[in-house]
Each structure stands twice: as structure tokens, then as C-alpha cells.
Design an enzyme around this catalytic site. Structure first.
Site: not given
Ligand code: B12
Length: 220
Positions: A102, A157, A160, A163, A167
């Protein structure tokens, strides 16, 4: 203006403040939401890799403490650097390590890739050449004329997607980043925020599962 500040003296100063890597980005053309100063100094501090162990399912109290410690240390370093630059007659503006969307904050990641310190990975984390995504960042804008680094403008990356797989909210879209790409094409920030609200007992607004999942975070 005194011209006794060069790359070497700034590097030495930042090292004494605990910075583990740093670089210079040209703010020409202006980076989104950047103040009107020609250089952005991007400053990296490493997250202790030991703290990332045991974070497969969410943040730990050790990670929260490390997050707070590095935010304090980065803000102290950027305040000291800003004071030094102003003392020597230069203009300088520090962007705090953290904040909220914000505030319409300047993106530390944009300064870091533009300085050539790394790229953006598949969950939108900045991935440093030396430490992977296990870094926190801050930025100081200045009119001190330091030579800028070579920007990195594509993800490295490869195949790969550790990540994105790790998640729990699936916020990474497994897309290779290119500079200027809208964030939504890469990353679902609302899903990330929802996931982080699950960890409110540790601290609202932290997670770090994606950082811990990256093999580059654990290099010696
Ligand atoms: C708001 C905010 C959030 C929001 C939105 C996340 C987001 N990615 O925007 C929420 C609450 C979801 C969040 C979550 C997290 N955050 Co947060 N967050 C911020 C904050 C305060 C502002 C980010 C923002 O809104 N920027 C605007 C958007 C549009 O830009 P951006 O996503 O940051 O970056 C994009 C642009 O820079 C662009 N880009 C990159 N290079 C270039 C170059 C050029 C020329 C151009 C035009 C564009 C461009 O690509 C990037 C990716 O889309 C920053 C601090 C800061 N001031 O940067 C920390 C920051 C991004 N967060 C950070 C972290 C670590 C996290 C979490 C892991 C939580 C935690 N601390 O445990 C998660 C993981 C998020 C993730 N996977 O990216 C770190 C990232 C470190 C890293 N290695 O990347 C930051 C930089 C804080 C810091 N001081 O280190 N965060």
C-alpha cells in the site's frame, strides 16, 4: 562537491555495515516508482542458511528473528550510508527494507537485477548470484556518479521449479522471468498473502518456504 567517495570506499563502508554483496544500477531510464536520482545502490545481506533448515512447512521462530535482525541491520546500514553521502555533499534517499504494497514502495528486486546482482526466480524471488534467494535487500538512491553494473534481464533457473513446487498455495506459475514482465504473469501475490496469514502465530507477513526450497540458498 567533494569527490573522495568512489566504488572502493563505498564497498569498504558497506562491508563494515554487514553488507555481503552490493552493486550499482543506473536509474536511467527511471526504474518504476524510483526517486529522481541517477544511481541506485542495491545492498544484500544473507539469511543464515542454518536458519532455513526445518522450514519445509512454514516459518520458524528462528526465521522470524533473522528476518527482524536483517531488517534492522539493513535499515541501519542504509541510514549510515545516506548520512555519509549527504555529509560529502551528495543527495541520497534510502528505501526501507520492508513496508507494505500500500505504500507503493520501490522494488528492491528491480534495483538488484539492474545492478547485475542476480535475477528473478519462479516464485518472483530475487535470486542472487552468490547466495540464491536467501538474502534480504535494501536500496539507496544517490547522485554520486558510480559506474553501474551490467543488468541481468532474464531468469537463470533453467528447468528448476523447486520453489514453485514447494509453495503450499501454488503462487509461482513456473514461468521464466524477463525484465518488465507484469508480476501477475509470474506470481500470484494474493495466494502468497493468504498462505502467509496461516502463519500468523509466528508473525503475520512472513513465510520463506520458497527461499528454503531453493537449492541455491544452501551453498557454502
Ligand atoms: C509488498 C511485499 C510483499 C507482498 C507482495 C509480494 C511481491 N512479490 O510483490 C507479499 C506480502 C505477498 C510478500 C511476500 C513475501 N515477501 Co515481500 N515484500 C514486499 C515489499 C515490501 C514490496 C514489494 C512490491 O510490492 N513491489 C512491487 C512489485 C511489482 O515488484 P516486486 O514483485 O517486488 O518485483 C518485481 C519487479 O522488481 C520486476 N523487476 C525485476 N527486475 C526488474 C528490472 C526492471 C528494469 C523492471 C522494469 C522490472 C523489474 O520483477 C519483480 C518480480 O515480479 C518488498 C520490499 C521492497 N520495497 O521491495 C518485500 C520483499 C519483496 N519481500 C521479501 C520476502 C522475503 C518475502 C517473503 C518470502 C515473506 C518473508 N519475508 O518471509 C514472501 C515471498 C514473496 C515472493 N515469493 O516473492 C523480500 C524478497 C527477498 C528476495 N530474495 O527476493 C523483499 C525484497 C524484502 C527485503 N527487504 O528483502 N511481500
Amino acid at each position: 562537491m567533494s569527490n573522495d567517495l568512489d566504488r572502493h570506499t563505498i564497498g569498504h563502508f558497506l562491508q563494515s555495515q554487514g553488507a555481503e554483496a552490493w552493486g550499482v544500477a543506473a536509474n536511467e531510464p527511471a526504474l518504476p516508482l524510483a526517486p529522481d536520482l541517477p544511481r541506485a545502490l542495491s545492498i544484500l545481506m544473507r539469511i543464515d542458511p542454518g536458519v532455513l533448515r526445518g522450514m519445509r512447512h512454514g516459518p520458524t521462530a528462528e526465521y522470524r528473528d533473522e528476518y527482524r535482525r536483517l531488517n534492522r541491520k539493513l535499515d541501519d546500514a542504509t541510514a549510515s550510508l545516506t548520512a555519509l553521502l549527504r555529509e560529502r555533499g551528495y543527495d541520497a534517499v534510502a528505501v526501507p527494507a520492508t513496508g507494505s504494497e500500500d505504500d507503493g514502495p520501490f522494488s528492491h528486486k528491480a534495483a538488484a537485477t539492474s545492478a547485475g546482482l542476480g535475477w528473478i526466480g519462479k516464485t518472483a524471488l530475487f535470486v542472487s548470484l552468490e547466495f540464491g534467494p536467501a538474502v534480504r535487500l535494501a536500496t539507496v538512491f544517490t547522485d554520486l556518479d558510480l559506474p553501474p553494473g551490467d543488468p541481468i534481464s532474464e531468469g537463470r533457473c533453467g528447468v528448476c521449479h523447486a520453489c514453485a513446487d514447494a509453495c503450499p498455495s501454488g503462487c509461482g506459475r513456473d514461468v521464466q522471468w524477463r525484465a518488465g514482465m507484469p508480476r501477475e504473469q509470474l506470481f500470484d501475490a494474493s495466494a502468497c498473502r493468504r498462505q502467509m496469514s496461516q502463519f500468523g502465530d509466528v508473525e503475520p507477513q512472513i513465510c520463506g518456504i520458497c527461499i528454503a526450497a531453493c537449492p541455491l540458498s544452501h551453498r557454502d
